[in-house]
Design an enzyme around this catalytic site. Structure first.
Site, PDB file in Angstrom:
ATOM      1  CE1 TYR A  49      -3.875   2.298   0.674  1.00 28.31           C
ATOM      2  CE2 TYR A  49      -2.427   3.302   2.299  1.00 28.31           C
ATOM      3  CZ  TYR A  49      -3.578   3.334   1.533  1.00 28.31           C
ATOM      4  OH  TYR A  49      -4.432   4.415   1.621  1.00 28.31           O
ATOM      5  CE  LYS A  78      -3.569   5.153  -1.729  1.00 22.40           C
ATOM      6  NZ  LYS A  78      -4.597   5.723  -2.654  1.00 22.40           N
TER       7      LYS A  78
END
Length: 310
Positions: free
Chosen positions: A168, A172
């Site tokens: 994740y 990002k």
């Protein structure tokens, strides 16, 4: 929600991905209330990317229409290249133009590095990074033809402050870098590109306290850092900066990453070199022994750990 007839986005057409729940839902409703016509894109998956239902997108569209706004649903997965193109086509086909793109669609799988499988990694990158890239790739030619555009991507503070979930965080971080690059590429096209790192009480954060406790127990996170984290509040409180960035008022704002939620709007600095040592390149590469001697006294003099790791 009351749709304005003289709001700052009257006459504009917006796409919001991941708009069926949480932050995306609040963004879609806020843009519609400000006068924009909205493509509500949501494939209807769980927070980890599993499942599919039309219900969330349909509910948001119905809410907008009941209050006098205009909206259509899109159920495409942004992780599918052609599907992302169809999201953009929906805006043009239904409303005749496209002005604003809010890339919010994302998934998270709460895992430490040893638990992440190839499938976990691929799914996370596909939605969070590829999906953002694909929507931008299909939208930018449309925005360029009209000579106007606002792109607002969604990153995370995990880009700058790790909390596990390496896949994740990597996705990002990629969104942040993409934002910087597109802002540079489009600086002469009247298209701004910014990002937000929102914090709110959503499906993605509902187990945050339990996860923090586990990280503290593992010795990965300090209790001091856990206590300093912002309180998760209503997703509606993340939307004012999005409305601002989507408007004419932000025509000179591009390449920025904002932290938003609660009553807070913050601005991240762009990563910069903070300390440097030089050697005459004509004398060859740095000798290992010189780096062992010099780096702790110069580049690393303030400590080798970044503040957020303490």
């Amino acid at each position: 929600m009351i749709v304005s007839t003289d709001g700052p986005l009257v006459g504009r057409v917006a796409i919001v991905t991941g708009a069926g729940r949480g932050v995306g839902r609040s963004e879609a409703l806020a843009l519609a209330a400000a006068g924009a016509k909205v493509v509500v894109n949501d494939v209807g998956v769980d927070s980890d990317g599993v499942g599919s239902t039309h219900g969330p997108a349909d509910e948001v569209v119905d809410t907008i229409r009941r209050t006098g706004g205009e909206a259509v649903a899109s159920y495409e997965s942004v992780a599918d290249w052609a599907g992302a193109g169809r999201v953009v086509d929906t805006a043009v086909d239904q409303f005749g133009r496209l002005d604003i793109v809010v890339n919010n669609a994302g998934i998270v799988r709460q895992q430490m590095i040893e638990d992440i499988t190839e499938e976990d990694f691929d799914a996370t990158i596909a939605v969070n990074l590829k999906g953002t890239f694909a929507i931008c790739r299909h939208a930018i030619p449309v925005l360029r033809r009209s000579g106007y555009g606002r792109i607002i991507n969604t990153t995370s503070n995990q880009w700058a402050a790790p909390l596990g979930n390496a896949h994740y965080a990597a996705s990002k971080g990629g969104v942040t870098s993409l934002t910087y690059d597109l802002a540079w590429e489009l600086q002469h096209d009247k298209i701004t590109v910014n990002a937000i790192a929102p914090f709110a009480a959503t499906r993605m954060t509902q187990d945050a306290s339990e996860r923090d406790a586990a990280l503290i127990q593992q010795g990965v996170m300090s209790a001091k850092r856990a206590k300093a984290k912002e309180a998760r509040t209503d997703p509606e409180l993340t939307t004012p900066i999005v409305l601002y960035l989507a408007s004419e008022a932000a025509s000179e704002v591009t390449g920025c990453v904002f932290r938003t939620g609660g009553g807070k709007v913050g601005l991240y600095t762009h990563p910069v070199e903070t300390r440097t040592i030089f050697r005459d390149e004509n004398t060859g590469p740095w000798p290992y022994d010189d780096l062992v001697d010099l780096l702790p006294r110069s580049v690393l003099s303030a400590g080798s750990k970044a503040p957020h790791i303490q």
